[in-house]
Design an enzyme around this catalytic site. Sequence first.
Site, PDB file in Angstrom:
ATOM      1  CD  GLU A  46     -20.932  16.098   8.248  1.00 45.26           C
ATOM      2  OE1 GLU A  46     -20.716  15.324   7.290  1.00 45.26           O
ATOM      3  OE2 GLU A  46     -20.038  16.811   8.948  1.00 45.26           O
ATOM      4  CD  GLU A  58     -14.856  16.676   7.950  1.00 38.89           C
ATOM      5  OE1 GLU A  58     -15.613  17.209   8.709  1.00 38.89           O
ATOM      6  OE2 GLU A  58     -15.082  16.324   6.895  1.00 38.89           O
TER       7      GLU A  58
HETATM    8  O1  LIG Z   1     -17.728  18.115   4.795  1.00 36.65           O
HETATM    9  C1  LIG Z   1     -17.864  17.488   5.997  1.00 36.65           C
HETATM   10  O2  LIG Z   1     -17.863  18.354   7.277  1.00 36.65           O
HETATM   11  C2  LIG Z   1     -17.538  16.246   5.977  1.00 36.65           C
HETATM   12  O3  LIG Z   1     -17.632  15.806   7.204  1.00 36.65           O
HETATM   13  C3  LIG Z   1     -17.355  15.327   4.747  1.00 36.65           C
HETATM   14  O4  LIG Z   1     -16.720  14.351   5.123  1.00 36.65           O
HETATM   15  C4  LIG Z   1     -18.729  15.048   4.376  1.00 36.65           C
HETATM   16  O5  LIG Z   1     -19.373  14.420   5.032  1.00 36.65           O
HETATM   17 MG   LIG Z   2     -17.981  17.018   8.664  1.00 31.87          MG
END
Ligand SMILES: O=C(O)C(=O)[C@@H](O)CO
Ligand SMILES: [Mg+2]
Length: 269
Positions: free
Chosen positions: A143, A241
């Site tokens: 990522e 997120e």
């Molecule tokens: O910080 C982010 O964006 C994420 O997805 C964390 O879970 C680190 O991979």
């Molecule tokens: Mg992330």
Amino acid sequence: MPRLSANLSMLFQEYDFLDRFDAAVRAGFESVEYVSPYEYPADEIAARLERAGLEQALFNLPVGDWAAGERGLAVLPDRIDEFRRSVDTAAHYAQALGCRQVNCLAGIGPQDIAPAELETVFVENLRYAAGRLGEACIRLLIEPINDRIDMPGFFLTGTRQALDIIDKVDSDNLFLQYDIYHMQIMEGDIARTIEANLPRIGHIQVAGHPGRHEPDIGEINYPFLFDHLDQIGYLGWVGAEYRPRGRTEEGLGWMSGFGGRAKETSNAG
Ligand SMILES: O=C(O)C(=O)[C@@H](O)CO
Ligand SMILES: [Mg+2]
């Protein structure tokens, strides 16, 4: 509207971690993700998943000492043995939780080591991890994360860099985790980048920008992007997120506002 996963490292902070699973299912999610499960016995988390009827969408390989500022081990030349042990740990948890993909955080490289050397360590570690996890039918992701706000010094910060590294690893078990919030900060051109690289994207995450709050706050047009994901046939999870502005449950209107279908079950590969 894509299928939504609740990121329990950021959502439902009103509850202890193990109680967030029930909170997620009450809110309409059918999968969860988080930074790290390793602080809890795998069977305890598995029991929460089972009781709540939740799928485990994703978590990270062990990230090192998060409280001390570490954000992954994979580029660190002096932590290769630890990294390899961490892959076994991740495989154990993924199998116990029925999780079919894990993300490898690159890490923050020491200032006195050349980026080319860090990349060499990263590529060799990813090749090892992709092979080891592939034996267990677990996909490996990397990522890119913004180094301007959230993770100063983080090694992997853009899509092109990530895809070049994936090409160098040359494994059919290594994919891109595309966090729209981070990529809005670092590069933009989100809809075209996702479409152009769809087969290589294993997971997508969302948050508003600026502020990393609910997706309906800020400059990113998620109604357009969610329709775009449907149109181009993205079949993976989309991880919510973000940092809720208040209580998590009070800020979930964006899900229904976008035609939220958190109830859809995943058929992610
Ligand atoms: O910080 C982010 O964006 C994420 O997805 C964390 O879970 C680190 O991979
Ligand atoms: Mg992330």
